[in-house]
Design an enzyme around this catalytic site. Structure first.
Site, PDB file in Angstrom:
ATOM      1  N   CYS A 117       0.841  -1.200   0.000  1.00  0.00           N
ATOM      2  CA  CYS A 117       0.000   0.000   0.000  1.00  0.00           C
ATOM      3  C   CYS A 117       0.877   1.251   0.000  1.00  0.00           C
ATOM      4  O   CYS A 117       1.973   1.262   0.548  1.00  0.00           O
ATOM      5  CB  CYS A 117      -0.885  -0.016   1.248  1.00  0.00           C
ATOM      6  SG  CYS A 117      -1.826   1.494   1.532  1.00  0.00           S
ATOM      7  N   SER A 176       0.642   3.988   1.660  1.00  0.00           N
ATOM      8  CA  SER A 176       0.931   4.606   2.962  1.00  0.00           C
ATOM      9  C   SER A 176       2.315   4.206   3.466  1.00  0.00           C
ATOM     10  O   SER A 176       3.012   4.996   4.089  1.00  0.00           O
ATOM     11  CB  SER A 176      -0.113   4.188   3.994  1.00  0.00           C
ATOM     12  OG  SER A 176      -1.388   4.559   3.555  1.00  0.00           O
ATOM     13  N   HIS A 234       5.134   6.245   1.754  1.00  0.00           N
ATOM     14  CA  HIS A 234       5.353   7.600   2.285  1.00  0.00           C
ATOM     15  C   HIS A 234       6.442   7.581   3.364  1.00  0.00           C
ATOM     16  O   HIS A 234       7.268   8.485   3.440  1.00  0.00           O
ATOM     17  CB  HIS A 234       4.065   8.170   2.891  1.00  0.00           C
ATOM     18  CG  HIS A 234       3.007   8.459   1.876  1.00  0.00           C
ATOM     19  ND1 HIS A 234       3.252   9.153   0.713  1.00  0.00           N
ATOM     20  CD2 HIS A 234       1.683   8.153   1.839  1.00  0.00           C
ATOM     21  CE1 HIS A 234       2.137   9.255   0.013  1.00  0.00           C
ATOM     22  NE2 HIS A 234       1.171   8.663   0.675  1.00  0.00           N
ATOM     23  N   HIS A 247       0.807  -3.097   6.653  1.00  0.00           N
ATOM     24  CA  HIS A 247      -0.432  -2.914   7.428  1.00  0.00           C
ATOM     25  C   HIS A 247      -1.663  -3.469   6.719  1.00  0.00           C
ATOM     26  O   HIS A 247      -2.781  -3.199   7.146  1.00  0.00           O
ATOM     27  CB  HIS A 247      -0.634  -1.422   7.721  1.00  0.00           C
ATOM     28  CG  HIS A 247      -0.847  -0.618   6.480  1.00  0.00           C
ATOM     29  ND1 HIS A 247       0.177  -0.154   5.706  1.00  0.00           N
ATOM     30  CD2 HIS A 247      -1.991  -0.248   5.865  1.00  0.00           C
ATOM     31  CE1 HIS A 247      -0.317   0.490   4.669  1.00  0.00           C
ATOM     32  NE2 HIS A 247      -1.634   0.441   4.730  1.00  0.00           N
ATOM     33  N   CYS A 262      -6.904  -3.037   4.433  1.00  0.00           N
ATOM     34  CA  CYS A 262      -6.708  -1.597   4.235  1.00  0.00           C
ATOM     35  C   CYS A 262      -7.572  -1.061   3.099  1.00  0.00           C
ATOM     36  O   CYS A 262      -8.626  -0.511   3.335  1.00  0.00           O
ATOM     37  CB  CYS A 262      -5.238  -1.233   4.022  1.00  0.00           C
ATOM     38  SG  CYS A 262      -5.002   0.546   3.777  1.00  0.00           S
TER      39      CYS A 262
HETATM   40 ZN   LIG Z   1      -2.951   1.077   3.358  1.00  0.00          ZN
END
Ligand SMILES: [Zn+2]
Ligand SMILES: [Zn+2]
Length: 382
Positions: free
Chosen positions: A49, A51, A54, A73, A182
């Site tokens: 993912c 996120s 980042h 996650h 997620c």
């Molecule tokens: Zn995510």
């Protein structure tokens, strides 16, 4: 099912992120047994993912993480062992890890006990990098390795609080349901729980990444009539049809702002900003495209300093703007309902998957994500 590793330190492999812009390498780590109300999980599958990217790339939102740490996650797995006091799962259970905790029944914080929010007071996804007792369960060559979101699912084995593990139907395919942890929940919950999309309504979605496409599935499942996909990459449009999108709009093809295009039609019932990053232009466009009664949902992640500029008068007609973590869904019970809906055939997950990879391919999968060449890469563990 008693495991012969219960109560012992497990040696396994994990990608360790050494710091923002300091890279990620796959090394052998030691994973301690689970402590009070903790669960140790053997990871089965993990979606890659944005996120996480980042944090690797040093453009994190408002966070204060400790490094080195193990990211990840969006994952499923099988419970290897449980610590004292755990009541909701047992060794051998299939689970999805929860980056947003949901306290157990009878042990709820005031927010988990309330229907108004899913933001558990014990959430740890942005500020703490340890378990609740302030210590870590991971080491590499004697050095402490920190946790991420309390779940660190890129490791072959991880330890999480019981409040961050959801027992799911063991017949559900562990590779595909990892995505429910997620992107699927964020998008689907955004459409159905936060926006409350109604049958026959019009929906417009900015950004055709995994969250935007999961949002489209949620709109379709809720009976939306028009699902307009907005993206500057026309290559994604054919792909998006599999997720229920009925129309496509490339803002570059318009000679007027996209919000004016929609206002010329009277506005849209529900809009969704799923681009993320630094995209206040798209969030403003999504809000200003609403019909007077419309709701705009913000599902991206921005940098800490970003501010939004909108005309307050646009609220006076009744427009609403909302945001959420995990689509506003209570995480454990929400995940369980979504797995059951998937098993009932209400929505597909395979169309998200652009490739299946091994743990050693994790750096390559982040490159594919940065280059816009992957919707979801899934890491499959042995
Ligand atoms: Zn995510
Ligand atoms: Zn709680």
């Amino acid at each position: 099912m008693a495991s012969n590793t219960a109560g012992k330190v497990i040696k396994c492999r994990a990608p360790v992120c050494w710091g923002p812009n300091k890279g990620q390498t796959i090394v052998e780590i030691e994973v301690d047994p689970p402590q009070h109300e903790e669960v140790r999980v053997k990871i089965a599958a993990n979606g890659v993912c944005r996120s996480d990217a980042h944090h690797l790339d040093g453009d994190s939102c408002d966070v204060n993480l400790k490094y080195p740490l193990i990211l990840g996650h969006e994952a499923s797995g099988v419970v290897e062992s449980v610590g004292p006091g755990v009541t909701s799962v047992a060794p051998g259970d299939h689970v999805i890890l929860l980056y947003c905790p949901q306290c157990l029944p009878g042990r709820e914080c005031e927010r988990c006990a309330s229907p108004k929010t899913n933001a558990c007071v014990n959430d740890n996804f942005n500020t703490t990098s340890t378990m609740r007792d302030g210590t870590s369960r991971f080491r590499h060559n004697g050095q402490t390795i920190y946790h991420y979101c309390g779940i660190s699912t890129f490791s072959e084995y991880t330890v999480a609080r019981e409040a961050q593990v959801a027992k799911v139907d063991p017949k559900a395919p562990l590779d595909l349901i990892s995505l429910i942890g997620c992107c699927l929940g964020q998008g689907f919950g955004g459409a159905q729980h936060m926006a409350g999309v109604t049958p026959g309504s019009s929906c417009a979605i900015w950004g055709l990444g995994a969250i935007g496409l999961a949002t489209a599935l949620g709109c379709k499942d809720a009976g939306a009539k028009r699902i307009i996909a907005i993206d500057t990459n026309p290559d994604k449009f054919e792909f998006a049809k599999q997720f229920g999108c009925t129309e496509f709009l490339n803002p570059k093809d318009l000679d007027i702002p996209v919000q004016q295009y929609f206002q010329n039609q009277g506005g849209v019932d529900y809009t969704f900003e799923c681009v993320g990053g630094n995209q206040m232009v798209t969030l403003r466009a999504a809000f200003e495209s609403l019909a007077p009664w419309g709701t705009c949902i913000f599902s991206g992640v921005t940098k800490a300093h970003v501010e939004l500029s909108i005309k307050p008068n646009m609220f006076l007609d009744g427009r609403t703007i909302r945001g959420s973590t995990y689509g506003g869904l209570k995480s454990r019970t929400g995940v369980q309902k979504l797995v059951n809906k998937f098993m009932a055939g209400d929505f597909p997950l395979e169309p998200f998957v652009t490739g299946r990879y091994a743990i050693d391919d994790i750096p390559k999968c982040f490159d594919l994500l940065r280059q816009g060449k992957a919707c979801r890469s899934i890491i499959i563990y042995n």
